[in-house]
Design an enzyme around this catalytic site. Structure first.
Site, PDB file in Angstrom:
ATOM      1  N   ARG A  24       0.819  -1.228   0.000  1.00 42.55           N
ATOM      2  CA  ARG A  24       0.000   0.000   0.000  1.00 42.55           C
ATOM      3  C   ARG A  24       0.848   1.272   0.000  1.00 42.55           C
ATOM      4  NH1 ARG A  24      -5.639  -0.624   1.669  1.00 42.55           N
ATOM      5  NH2 ARG A  24      -6.256  -2.361   0.365  1.00 42.55           N
ATOM      6  N   ARG A  28      -3.290   6.771   0.900  1.00 44.10           N
ATOM      7  CA  ARG A  28      -3.818   7.991   1.529  1.00 44.10           C
ATOM      8  C   ARG A  28      -2.895   8.664   2.531  1.00 44.10           C
ATOM      9  NH1 ARG A  28      -9.224   4.898   2.896  1.00 44.10           N
ATOM     10  NH2 ARG A  28      -7.586   3.334   2.935  1.00 44.10           N
ATOM     11  N   ARG A  37      -6.262  11.542  -6.093  1.00 38.29           N
ATOM     12  CA  ARG A  37      -7.489  10.796  -5.803  1.00 38.29           C
ATOM     13  C   ARG A  37      -8.704  11.720  -5.894  1.00 38.29           C
ATOM     14  NH1 ARG A  37     -11.479   8.833  -4.477  1.00 38.29           N
ATOM     15  NH2 ARG A  37     -11.992   7.259  -2.908  1.00 38.29           N
ATOM     16  N   ASP A  74      -6.426  -2.550  -7.806  1.00 36.00           N
ATOM     17  CA  ASP A  74      -7.035  -3.209  -6.659  1.00 36.00           C
ATOM     18  C   ASP A  74      -7.318  -4.661  -7.013  1.00 36.00           C
ATOM     19  OD1 ASP A  74      -8.185  -2.391  -3.872  1.00 36.00           O
ATOM     20  OD2 ASP A  74      -9.554  -3.875  -4.702  1.00 36.00           O
ATOM     21  N   TYR A 149     -14.942 -11.340  -0.792  1.00 39.12           N
ATOM     22  CA  TYR A 149     -15.624 -10.054  -1.051  1.00 39.12           C
ATOM     23  C   TYR A 149     -16.801 -10.246  -2.001  1.00 39.12           C
ATOM     24  CZ  TYR A 149     -11.782  -7.767   1.356  1.00 39.12           C
ATOM     25  OH  TYR A 149     -10.879  -7.372   2.313  1.00 39.12           O
TER      26      TYR A 149
END
Ligand code: CP3
Length: 342
Positions: A24, A28, A37, A74, A149
């Site tokens: 990652r 952010r 973003r 992703d 998911y």
């Protein structure tokens, strides 16, 4: 040209100080990521826009000079490319319509590579724009983790819906995992064709399964993926990351055929050493040590280098960096690793 340090380690050589990157690493915690973003609008728009994906992939390389760069995308673009709906909701993460047992056969691979073409374009551009000494890592999710998911429709603390689905509908589960394994292998092959130097398979939810389910749902589909990728690209290193697998880490490399083991922070260093005797390892600093900084960070880095520095090691976190992590702590970590001596 000297070989990339990351690839040297993947070939089983000891490099000290070890190469370093972070799971990652584009994310952010970086103001420049948050800015791009915002411009992208949605997270998925960012993933499917080569200009912006290239930009955010390069941001942490410019700032910290990591030895490896991971494609920005992703793991859930794979089910999305198979026709499942997907949204990322602020503060909640991914949301999908839960797949039912009777929907598995209808998963449609017809437009798979067309849908994922922007990702391949991103990889092609990245390999051209990255410094030659920086390895480019492609990735995908492992079938089990992606399936959790698809089944729950969102993240859960222990993937109970996925486990229940597997026990209630064993045939649908097997078909779903087989489909995901075949498509994900194709996806990795295309990323390698486009210029990825190595690939990583994220099995972030390997740790919630009993032994028999772990063998059937984690090990078996990943072994099938590795077989398919190796058929086309026998030399390209594959990192496996069965997060939380505990004692079940011990047999993972031999059973799946992966090159290097990604270790989460709960793997004890003596076990990590035993695993390293059989091949390269990557890891495994607790991301909360990085967030805390100071002594917690220094001690964590020192222990890993002390235990694993004399064998093939890629220094990394034991899972992704969190958004609240101060940039100064990342700088401090890179400095400690790069400045280490034996
Ligand atoms: O590592 C990198 O820098 C490359 C990019 C990358 C992302 N996701 C970007 C991302 C990678 C390798 C992933 C993998 C991924 N995605 C995994 C496996 C690894 C892991 O972390 O366990 C999983 C389970 C996912 C699914 C996913 N994507 C979730 C559960 C979430 C929400 C959680 C969160 O952190 O918000 C995402 C969103 C996501 N993927 C973000 C990023 C940078 C944050 C979204 C945003 O910027 O708004």
């Amino acid at each position: 040209m000297a070989e990339m340090k990351f690839l040297e380690v993947m070939r089983g050589r000891t490099v000290f100080p070890p190469p370093i990157w972070m799971m990652r690493q584009a994310g952010r915690y970086l103001p420049e990521y948050r800015e791009t973003r915002k411009r992208a609008g949605s997270f998925l728009d960012l993933c499917y826009d080569p200009d912006m994906s290239v930009e955010v992939t390069l941001q942490p390389i410019r700032r910290f000079g990591f030895d490896a760069s991971i494609l920005f995308s992703d793991i859930l673009v794979v089910p999305h490319a198979l026709g499942r709906d997907l949204r990322f909701v602020e503060g909640r993460g991914p949301m999908m319509t839960p797949i039912k047992a009777q929907d598995v056969d209808a998963l449609d691979g017809l437009l798979f590579h067309v849908n994922l073409e922007p990702v391949y374009e991103t990889v092609r551009r990245l390999r051209r724009e990255l410094p030659p000494e920086t390895a480019l890592i492609g990735f995908c999710g492992a079938p089990w983790t992606v399936a959790t998911y698809m089944i729950a429709g969102h993240g859960t603390p222990d993937q109970a819906p996925g486990r229940l689905f597997g026990f209630s509908h064993p045939e649908a589960m097997e078909a779903l995992l087989a489909k995901l394994a075949a498509q994900s292998a194709e996806y990795l092959i295309r990323q390698i064709d486009a210029g990825a130097d190595a690939v990583q398979i994220f099995d972030s939810w390997a740790g919630v399964l009993d032994e028999a389910s772990y063998e059937a749902w984690c090990v078996k589909p990943v072994a099938e993926m590795v077989r398919r990728v190796r058929e086309k690209h026998p030399e390209v290193p594959i990192v496996g990351f069965p997060k939380g697998a505990g004692m079940l880490y011990d047999s993972y490399r031999a059973k799946t055929g992966i090159t290097a083991l990604g270790l989460d922070w709960s793997v004890p260093l003596p076990q990590a050493r035993r695993l390293q005797a059989l091949g390269p390892v990557q890891g495994n600093l607790d991301p909360m040590r990085l967030r805390a900084g100071g002594k917690a960070l220094e001690e964590g880095v020192d222990r890993i280098l002390e235990a694993l520095g004399d064998g093939p090691l890629v220094f990394n976190l034991g899972h992704g960096i969190t958004p609240e992590t101060p940039i100064a702590h990342v700088e401090a970590m890179v400095q400690s690793v790069r400045g280490a001596s034996r």
